[in-house]
Design a protein around this motif. Sequence first.
Motif, mmCIF file in Angstrom:
data_model
loop_
_atom_site.group_PDB
_atom_site.id
_atom_site.type_symbol
_atom_site.label_atom_id
_atom_site.label_comp_id
_atom_site.label_asym_id
_atom_site.label_seq_id
_atom_site.Cartn_x
_atom_site.Cartn_y
_atom_site.Cartn_z
ATOM 1 N N GLY A 91 23.121 34.010 18.882
ATOM 2 C CA GLY A 91 24.482 34.392 18.513
ATOM 3 C C GLY A 91 25.465 33.276 18.817
ATOM 4 N N CYS A 92 26.770 33.647 18.810
ATOM 5 C CA CYS A 92 27.804 32.621 19.023
ATOM 6 C C CYS A 92 27.878 32.222 20.495
ATOM 7 N N GLY A 93 27.407 33.131 21.371
ATOM 8 C CA GLY A 93 27.421 32.822 22.803
ATOM 9 C C GLY A 93 28.764 33.085 23.462
ATOM 10 N N ARG A 94 29.792 33.446 22.670
ATOM 11 C CA ARG A 94 31.126 33.606 23.240
ATOM 12 C C ARG A 94 31.659 35.033 23.124
ATOM 13 N N CYS A 95 31.208 35.798 22.124
ATOM 14 C CA CYS A 95 31.777 37.145 21.938
ATOM 15 C C CYS A 95 31.281 38.060 23.067
ATOM 16 N N CYS A 106 25.449 39.943 17.876
ATOM 17 C CA CYS A 106 26.628 39.080 18.002
ATOM 18 C C CYS A 106 27.749 39.572 17.083
ATOM 19 N N GLU A 107 28.972 39.607 17.606
ATOM 20 C CA GLU A 107 30.103 40.094 16.808
ATOM 21 C C GLU A 107 30.446 39.152 15.660
#
Length: 348
Positions: A91-95, A106-107
Motif C-alpha cells: 500500500g501507500c504506507g501512509r494512510c 490501503c485507502e
Amino acid sequence: MRALQLNAPQQPPELREVPVPEPGPGEVVIKIAGSGACHSDLHIMEWPAEMLPFELPFTLGHENSGWIHELGAGVSGFEKGEPVLVYGPWGCGRCKRCRMGMENYCEQGMGASGGGLGLDGGMAEYMLVPSARHLLPLGDLDPVDAAPLTDAGLTPYHAVKRSVGKLGAGSHVVVIGAGGLGQMGIQFLRALTPATVIAVEADEAKLPRALEVGAHHAILATDETVKEIFARTNDRGSDVVIDFVGMDSTMLLGSQIARPLGDLTVVGLAMGTLPFNFFAIGYEASLQTTYWGSATELMEVLDLARQGMVKSLIRRFPLDGAVEAYQLLREGKIEGRAVIVPHADAGL
Ligand code: NAD
Ligand code: ZN
Ligand code: ZN
C-alpha cells in the motif's frame, strides 16, 4: 537474470532475461529462496485485457521468501544474507489502514498490487522490494518451506480469524476447496477454534490430505452435499462457510448451508455469481469476500509456523519448471503448494 514474466493477456508466461534490480534509497533487493504458485496467477493468466487490473509485462510470484541481497541507502535493521518473508500487498504506507498494517486495504487503493501482481515478483533470481517495512525476519524456518505462509497462509488466516467469534464449542465450519489455501485454512481452524471442520472437495484424491491436516470430515462435492452437511451439523447448517473456490456452484452451496447468523466468506476468485434475494441466505447470515491479510496477521502466521502448528505441504520446482508447475496446478495435480526455487543452493 531469468524471470518468469506475463507479457500479454491470455498468453502463457515466459522465462525472459532481465537486469538484476538495484535498490534505490529505502529499497531492498532480496535473493529469492522460494516463490509460491498461487491459483490466482492462473486466473490472471486467463482473464481478458479488460479484466486485468495490471499493466503488463511483470514478473509473476506474489508469495515470496528470500535472503537480503542488497540494502538501499538509509535502510537499517537487516543484515546481508538474513532470511526474510515478503509481505505481499504494498500500500501507500501512509494512510490509516496502512499504518495499522492493513496494506491490503490501503485507502489509496494501492494494496491490490505488489510484487508479482502488477509489479515484478519473485519468480526470478532476485526481487526488488520497495520498502524494508514489507520484510519480516524469518529466523530458523526453512525459507523455501516458509514462502507459502505469505499468501496460502495469510489469506485463510485472515478469513478464519474474522469469524473466530462464531466458532465456539459445538460449532461447525465448512471449508470448500482443500487446495493450497484450503489446507492451510483447515489448520488455522484447528489451531484457533474448537469447531468441527468439514472439508468439501471436488477432487476425491485430495480428501485424505484434508483429513491429514486436521479436517474432522472430508466429503466429495456432489448433488448430495447439502444433505450431507445438514446431517453432520445436527440439521442446523454451518456456523461459518469459507469458500476457497468462488464459482457459481460453490457459492450456491455456501448460501444453502450457512445457518442464520452465520458467515459465508468467499475467498476464491473463480468469479462466480450468487443470485440474491430475501431468502438467498439464512437470516442475518453475512456474506463477504476477503482479500489477503494484514502485516501483523502475517507475524501471527509466522508464530504459528514456528510453533509447528501449521505447515504447507510443498513441492519444489526450478525456475525453468515454473510453467510446468502452473500446468500441474491447473490440472489439479499439485497436492499442496508448488514453490519455485530459482537458486539450486536453496535446496531443490
Ligand atoms: P488450488 O488450485 O490449490 O485449490 C483449489 C481447490 O479447490 C482444489 O483442491 C480443487 O480441487 C478444489 N475445487 C475446485 N472446484 C471445486 C468445487 N466445485 N467444490 C469443491 N472443491 C473444488 O488453489 P489455491 O491457490 O488454494 O487458491 C484457491 C482460490 O483462492 C483461487 O481462486 C485463488 O485465486 C483464490 N485466492 C484468493 C485470495 C484472496 O486474497 N481472496 C488469495 C489467494 C488465492
Ligand atoms: Zn495468491
Ligand atoms: Zn495506504
